[in-house]
Design a protein around this motif. Structure first.
Motif, PDB file in Angstrom:
ATOM      1  N   LEU A  21       0.814  -1.210   0.000  1.00  0.00           N
ATOM      2  CA  LEU A  21       0.000   0.000   0.000  1.00  0.00           C
ATOM      3  C   LEU A  21       0.848   1.260   0.000  1.00  0.00           C
ATOM      4  O   LEU A  21       1.917   1.288   0.617  1.00  0.00           O
ATOM      5  N   PRO A  22       0.364   2.314  -0.636  1.00  0.00           N
ATOM      6  CA  PRO A  22       1.057   3.597  -0.491  1.00  0.00           C
ATOM      7  C   PRO A  22       0.931   4.085   0.953  1.00  0.00           C
ATOM      8  O   PRO A  22      -0.034   3.750   1.650  1.00  0.00           O
ATOM      9  N   ARG A  23       1.886   4.861   1.398  1.00  0.00           N
ATOM     10  CA  ARG A  23       1.929   5.281   2.800  1.00  0.00           C
ATOM     11  C   ARG A  23       0.642   5.967   3.266  1.00  0.00           C
ATOM     12  O   ARG A  23       0.162   5.663   4.359  1.00  0.00           O
ATOM     13  N   PRO A  24       0.033   6.877   2.499  1.00  0.00           N
ATOM     14  CA  PRO A  24      -1.213   7.496   2.983  1.00  0.00           C
ATOM     15  C   PRO A  24      -2.328   6.471   3.210  1.00  0.00           C
ATOM     16  O   PRO A  24      -3.068   6.553   4.204  1.00  0.00           O
ATOM     17  N   ALA A  25      -2.456   5.494   2.313  1.00  0.00           N
ATOM     18  CA  ALA A  25      -3.477   4.457   2.492  1.00  0.00           C
ATOM     19  C   ALA A  25      -3.148   3.583   3.698  1.00  0.00           C
ATOM     20  O   ALA A  25      -4.041   3.190   4.457  1.00  0.00           O
ATOM     21  N   LEU A  26      -1.872   3.308   3.873  1.00  0.00           N
ATOM     22  CA  LEU A  26      -1.435   2.507   5.017  1.00  0.00           C
ATOM     23  C   LEU A  26      -1.771   3.216   6.328  1.00  0.00           C
ATOM     24  O   LEU A  26      -2.282   2.604   7.266  1.00  0.00           O
ATOM     25  N   HIS A  27      -1.520   4.525   6.390  1.00  0.00           N
ATOM     26  CA  HIS A  27      -1.846   5.292   7.593  1.00  0.00           C
ATOM     27  C   HIS A  27      -3.347   5.323   7.845  1.00  0.00           C
ATOM     28  O   HIS A  27      -3.798   5.214   8.987  1.00  0.00           O
ATOM     29  N   SER A  28      -4.128   5.470   6.804  1.00  0.00           N
ATOM     30  CA  SER A  28      -5.586   5.488   6.953  1.00  0.00           C
ATOM     31  C   SER A  28      -6.080   4.162   7.522  1.00  0.00           C
ATOM     32  O   SER A  28      -6.904   4.136   8.450  1.00  0.00           O
ATOM     33  N   LEU A  29      -5.582   3.074   6.977  1.00  0.00           N
ATOM     34  CA  LEU A  29      -5.951   1.751   7.484  1.00  0.00           C
ATOM     35  C   LEU A  29      -5.501   1.574   8.929  1.00  0.00           C
ATOM     36  O   LEU A  29      -6.250   1.074   9.775  1.00  0.00           O
ATOM     37  N   ALA A  30      -4.291   2.007   9.229  1.00  0.00           N
ATOM     38  CA  ALA A  30      -3.763   1.877  10.598  1.00  0.00           C
ATOM     39  C   ALA A  30      -4.633   2.651  11.591  1.00  0.00           C
ATOM     40  O   ALA A  30      -4.907   2.163  12.689  1.00  0.00           O
ATOM     41  N   MET A  77       2.552   5.226  13.644  1.00  0.00           N
ATOM     42  CA  MET A  77       3.936   4.846  13.926  1.00  0.00           C
ATOM     43  C   MET A  77       4.136   3.357  13.640  1.00  0.00           C
ATOM     44  O   MET A  77       5.128   2.956  13.027  1.00  0.00           O
ATOM     45  N   LEU A  78       3.178   2.529  14.056  1.00  0.00           N
ATOM     46  CA  LEU A  78       3.286   1.094  13.775  1.00  0.00           C
ATOM     47  C   LEU A  78       3.261   0.829  12.273  1.00  0.00           C
ATOM     48  O   LEU A  78       4.001  -0.028  11.773  1.00  0.00           O
ATOM     49  N   ALA A  79       2.414   1.551  11.547  1.00  0.00           N
ATOM     50  CA  ALA A  79       2.357   1.381  10.093  1.00  0.00           C
ATOM     51  C   ALA A  79       3.718   1.697   9.475  1.00  0.00           C
ATOM     52  O   ALA A  79       4.200   0.966   8.604  1.00  0.00           O
ATOM     53  N   ASP A  80       4.349   2.784   9.930  1.00  0.00           N
ATOM     54  CA  ASP A  80       5.675   3.128   9.410  1.00  0.00           C
ATOM     55  C   ASP A  80       6.711   2.081   9.792  1.00  0.00           C
ATOM     56  O   ASP A  80       7.623   1.785   9.025  1.00  0.00           O
ATOM     57  N   TYR A  81       6.561   1.516  10.985  1.00  0.00           N
ATOM     58  CA  TYR A  81       7.490   0.464  11.399  1.00  0.00           C
ATOM     59  C   TYR A  81       7.394  -0.723  10.435  1.00  0.00           C
ATOM     60  O   TYR A  81       8.401  -1.243   9.961  1.00  0.00           O
ATOM     61  N   PHE A  82       6.164  -1.142  10.134  1.00  0.00           N
ATOM     62  CA  PHE A  82       5.990  -2.261   9.207  1.00  0.00           C
ATOM     63  C   PHE A  82       6.451  -1.887   7.799  1.00  0.00           C
ATOM     64  O   PHE A  82       6.991  -2.717   7.075  1.00  0.00           O
ATOM     65  N   LEU A  83       6.240  -0.642   7.414  1.00  0.00           N
ATOM     66  CA  LEU A  83       6.702  -0.186   6.108  1.00  0.00           C
ATOM     67  C   LEU A  83       8.213  -0.351   5.971  1.00  0.00           C
ATOM     68  O   LEU A  83       8.721  -0.738   4.918  1.00  0.00           O
ATOM     69  N   CYS A  84       8.928  -0.091   7.046  1.00  0.00           N
ATOM     70  CA  CYS A  84      10.393  -0.105   7.003  1.00  0.00           C
ATOM     71  C   CYS A  84      11.012  -1.427   7.451  1.00  0.00           C
ATOM     72  O   CYS A  84      12.220  -1.613   7.287  1.00  0.00           O
ATOM     73  N   ALA A  85      10.222  -2.310   8.004  1.00  0.00           N
ATOM     74  CA  ALA A  85      10.765  -3.578   8.497  1.00  0.00           C
ATOM     75  C   ALA A  85      11.406  -4.355   7.347  1.00  0.00           C
ATOM     76  O   ALA A  85      10.788  -4.649   6.340  1.00  0.00           O
ATOM     77  N   GLY A  86      12.668  -4.636   7.494  1.00  0.00           N
ATOM     78  CA  GLY A  86      13.383  -5.378   6.464  1.00  0.00           C
ATOM     79  C   GLY A  86      13.832  -4.529   5.294  1.00  0.00           C
ATOM     80  O   GLY A  86      14.485  -5.016   4.388  1.00  0.00           O
ATOM     81  N   HIS A  87      13.460  -3.259   5.300  1.00  0.00           N
ATOM     82  CA  HIS A  87      13.839  -2.347   4.218  1.00  0.00           C
ATOM     83  C   HIS A  87      14.350  -1.051   4.826  1.00  0.00           C
ATOM     84  O   HIS A  87      13.669  -0.027   4.794  1.00  0.00           O
TER      85      HIS A  87
END
Length: 138
Positions: A21-30, A77-87
């Motif tokens: 997901l793009p970051r804005p959609a990820l934040h909305s879902l989170a 913050m959790l969404a960003d953590y998952f976004l960056c996990a492993g990357h």
């Protein structure tokens, strides 16, 4: 938050979604998931309200709004953590500016290693990802 959210399968699903997901959609879902977890967890609500009451004026006009914003920011913050996990290269994209990184490089140049101490505030978990993205050994 609700213990039902602390499940390996859900963490794996969150990681997969964060990579798609793009970051804005990820934040909305989170935010939606965070609100759901907050409202389904009366014990968590009481704990958050108690903690925030200790550091704010309980008579604040919108104490419930403060609690909702806290859950919103934590969920993002959790969404960003998952976004960056492993990357770790993604983590650096979330940094607005670098202040003092030269001190870390200077300390490393002495060849004895460096211990980085951070406060448990904000998205501190990404620190290791960001440093790894800069090529620093962890």
């Amino acid at each position: 938050m609700n213990r039902v959210f602390y499940h390996l399968g859900l963490f794996r699903a969150a990681l997969a979604l964060a990579q798609q997901l793009p970051r804005p959609a990820l934040h909305s879902l989170a935010r939606s998931v965070g609100r759901l977890g907050y409202w389904r967890n009366p014990a968590g609500q009481r704990a958050l309200r108690s903690n925030l009451a200790r550091v704010t004026d309980r008579r604040e006009r919108d104490f419930d709004g403060l609690c909702r914003r806290n859950v919103q920011f934590f969920s993002e913050m959790l969404a960003d953590y998952f976004l960056c996990a492993g990357h770790p290269e993604h983590a650096g994209d979330l940094v607005e500016s670098w202040v003092g990184i030269e001190h870390l490089h200077s300390a490393r140049s002495r060849g004895k290693g460096v211990i980085v101490v951070t406060g448990h505030l904000g998205n501190w978990e990404l620190g290791a990802n960001i440093l790894a993205g800069l090529g620093l050994p962890m």
